[in-house]
Design an enzyme around this catalytic site. Structure first.
Site, mmCIF file in Angstrom:
data_model
loop_
_atom_site.group_PDB
_atom_site.id
_atom_site.type_symbol
_atom_site.label_atom_id
_atom_site.label_comp_id
_atom_site.label_asym_id
_atom_site.label_seq_id
_atom_site.Cartn_x
_atom_site.Cartn_y
_atom_site.Cartn_z
ATOM 1 N N ASP A 216 16.780 -51.299 8.567
ATOM 2 C CA ASP A 216 17.952 -50.889 9.340
ATOM 3 C C ASP A 216 17.652 -49.668 10.209
ATOM 4 O OD1 ASP A 216 17.792 -49.686 6.766
ATOM 5 O OD2 ASP A 216 19.850 -48.984 6.927
ATOM 6 N N SER B 25 13.536 -48.929 -1.529
ATOM 7 C CA SER B 25 14.110 -47.584 -1.485
ATOM 8 C C SER B 25 14.072 -46.895 -2.844
ATOM 9 C CB SER B 25 15.547 -47.631 -0.967
ATOM 10 O OG SER B 25 16.387 -48.250 -1.912
#
Length: 155
Positions: free
Chosen positions: A4, A35
């Site tokens: 993103d 992440s």
């Protein structure tokens, strides 16, 4: 870097935008991933996948065409009452409102206070459409908007 972040860069964006689905079609599988669970507890664990059948082939979706959508969306958002962050924090009203930012630093302040992800990439706040980020604060829909004369993201 994450996908993103990459999507918000000018070389990929090229004045295009992704529409946000009105009905969530995704869910997260937990803390494990690229992440390393960084945003799982604060944001991702609240994502709920839709479990109701929607007859999309029987629905007129022409309102989602860019020209139709932009005109309607911009008009509806900028017709909302403009209030300050201070007023928002003190008021438990139920009607949608907007607060306005004039630069990335101001957006980041709003995002932090509203418990949103604060990052911007090339001037594009995460989840923004036309510079507008939508959230729910104390049960109230809030639109965080640039000034009405906003001319686009950083190139």
């Amino acid at each position: 870097a994450y996908w993103d972040d990459w999507m918000r860069l000018p070389a990929q964006r090229r004045d295009r935008a992704c529409i946000r689905p009105e009905i969530s079609r995704t869910s997260t599988f937990g803390k494990i991933g690229v992440s390393k669970g960084q945003f799982f507890n604060t944001h991702l664990k609240y994502i709920k996948k839709n479990d109701e059948q929607v007859p999309f082939t029987h629905i007129d979706l022409s309102y989602l065409l860019k020209d139709n959508y932009d005109l309607s969306y911009i008009h509806s958002v900028y017709s909302l009452p403009l209030i300050t962050l201070n007023q928002l924090e003190k008021n438990d009203g139920a009607t949608p409102v907007r607060i306005q930012y004039t630069n990335d630093k101001m957006f980041e302040t709003f995002a932090r206070k509203l418990d949103l992800m604060q990052d911007t990439k090339s001037g594009v706040p995460r989840t923004a459409y036309q510079g507008i980020v939508t959230c729910i604060y104390k049960g109230r829909r809030v639109y965080i908007t640039p000034a009405r004369d906003w001319s686009g993201y950083n190139q």
